[in-house]
Design a protein around this motif. Structure first.
Motif, PDB file in Angstrom:
ATOM      1  N   SER A  83     -10.546   4.489  -1.848  1.00 26.23           N
ATOM      2  CA  SER A  83      -9.526   5.168  -2.738  1.00 26.23           C
ATOM      3  C   SER A  83      -9.572   4.941  -3.961  1.00 26.23           C
ATOM      4  O   SER A  83      -9.012   5.326  -5.427  1.00 26.23           O
ATOM      5  CB  SER A  83      -8.290   4.839  -2.170  1.00 26.23           C
ATOM      6  OG  SER A  83      -7.762   3.442  -2.144  1.00 26.23           O
ATOM      7  N   SER A  84     -10.031   3.538  -4.795  1.00 26.32           N
ATOM      8  CA  SER A  84     -10.215   2.726  -5.575  1.00 26.32           C
ATOM      9  C   SER A  84     -11.672   3.339  -6.712  1.00 26.32           C
ATOM     10  O   SER A  84     -10.696   3.446  -8.149  1.00 26.32           O
ATOM     11  CB  SER A  84     -10.033   1.060  -5.690  1.00 26.32           C
ATOM     12  OG  SER A  84     -10.985   0.983  -5.327  1.00 26.32           O
TER      13      SER A  84
ATOM     14  N   LYS B 152       0.931  -1.195   0.071  1.00 26.99           N
ATOM     15  CA  LYS B 152       0.519  -0.462   0.177  1.00 26.99           C
ATOM     16  C   LYS B 152       0.827   1.290  -0.279  1.00 26.99           C
ATOM     17  O   LYS B 152       0.640   2.418  -0.903  1.00 26.99           O
ATOM     18  CB  LYS B 152      -1.208  -0.177   1.247  1.00 26.99           C
ATOM     19  CG  LYS B 152      -2.100   1.230   1.342  1.00 26.99           C
ATOM     20  CD  LYS B 152      -3.070   0.569   2.466  1.00 26.99           C
ATOM     21  CE  LYS B 152      -3.859   2.326   2.348  1.00 26.99           C
ATOM     22  NZ  LYS B 152      -4.450   2.248   3.606  1.00 26.99           N
TER      23      LYS B 152
ATOM     24  N   GLN C  19       3.906   1.628  -1.257  1.00 22.26           N
ATOM     25  CA  GLN C  19       4.197   1.607  -2.654  1.00 22.26           C
ATOM     26  C   GLN C  19       3.352   2.104  -3.627  1.00 22.26           C
ATOM     27  O   GLN C  19       3.517   2.076  -4.653  1.00 22.26           O
ATOM     28  CB  GLN C  19       4.681   0.448  -2.942  1.00 22.26           C
ATOM     29  CG  GLN C  19       5.595  -0.509  -1.866  1.00 22.26           C
ATOM     30  CD  GLN C  19       7.090   0.662  -1.624  1.00 22.26           C
ATOM     31  OE1 GLN C  19       8.053   1.291  -2.897  1.00 22.26           O
ATOM     32  NE2 GLN C  19       7.535   0.694  -0.641  1.00 22.26           N
ATOM     33  N   GLY C  20       1.781   2.078  -2.967  1.00 17.42           N
ATOM     34  CA  GLY C  20       1.293   2.520  -4.069  1.00 17.42           C
ATOM     35  C   GLY C  20       0.342   1.472  -4.719  1.00 17.42           C
ATOM     36  O   GLY C  20      -0.448   1.263  -6.036  1.00 17.42           O
ATOM     37  N   ASN C  21       0.596   0.336  -4.772  1.00 20.99           N
ATOM     38  CA  ASN C  21       0.331  -1.240  -5.291  1.00 20.99           C
ATOM     39  C   ASN C  21      -0.744  -1.555  -4.058  1.00 20.99           C
ATOM     40  O   ASN C  21      -0.513  -3.196  -3.829  1.00 20.99           O
ATOM     41  CB  ASN C  21       1.487  -2.177  -5.310  1.00 20.99           C
ATOM     42  CG  ASN C  21       0.696  -2.913  -6.476  1.00 20.99           C
ATOM     43  OD1 ASN C  21      -0.029  -3.386  -6.633  1.00 20.99           O
ATOM     44  ND2 ASN C  21       2.432  -3.308  -6.675  1.00 20.99           N
ATOM     45  N   CYS C  22      -1.870  -1.172  -4.384  1.00 18.45           N
ATOM     46  CA  CYS C  22      -3.200  -1.398  -3.676  1.00 18.45           C
ATOM     47  C   CYS C  22      -4.151  -2.667  -4.039  1.00 18.45           C
ATOM     48  O   CYS C  22      -4.558  -3.635  -3.370  1.00 18.45           O
ATOM     49  CB  CYS C  22      -4.620  -0.480  -4.373  1.00 18.45           C
ATOM     50  SG  CYS C  22      -4.298   1.528  -2.403  1.00 18.45           S
TER      51      CYS C  22
END
Length: 132
Positions: free
Chosen positions: A130-131, A87, A89-92
């Motif tokens: 957030s997605s 998360k 790393q921005g990799n949800c």
């Protein structure tokens, strides 16, 4: 981890030294070594050393699964920590299934109303928001 930057560095060195000593005495696969690896990974993550942290998290999780089984609360915590790493790393997309598995274990072991269960549910809800 809520540590000031200076003490974080000292703690990492101290924890790293303890980890090496435990590895020597107990072996790489001992649960105490795995827990120390997790702690070092948390400090490294806090310091922004993400590439150094992930292999420690993964090794720790693998060893805890071997020691305690796939459905142990320690494994749930490690899965959450790895999910937090992704998360950050921005990799949800990578984080979500790890949070879901952590939640599944926690519900099974701790019950629906436990604070650790509620925390993961809230994290998953925030990922969904957030997605969208």
């Amino acid at each position: 981890i809520n540590l000031p930057r200076a003490s974080t560095t000292r703690r990492c060195h101290s924890t790293n030294a303890r980890s090496k000593a435990k590895k020597k005495n107990l072996g790489d696969n001992h649960p105490d070594v795995a827990i120390l690896q997790n702690n070092i990974a948390e400090v490294l993550t806090h310091q922004g050393k993400y590439d150094e942290a992930l292999p420690l998290y993964e090794r720790s999780c693998k060893n805890l699964k071997k020691s305690f089984g796939e459905d142990h609360p320690f494994v749930a915590e490690l899965l959450k920590n790895i999910a937090d790493w992704f998360k950050l790393q921005g990799n949800c997309d990578e984080a979500k299934p790890l949070y879901e598995r952590s939640l599944e274990i926690r519900r099974k072991c701790l019950g629906e109303d436990h604070p650790d269960v509620v925390a993961v549910v809230e994290t998953l809800e925030s990922l969904e928001l957030s997605s969208n």
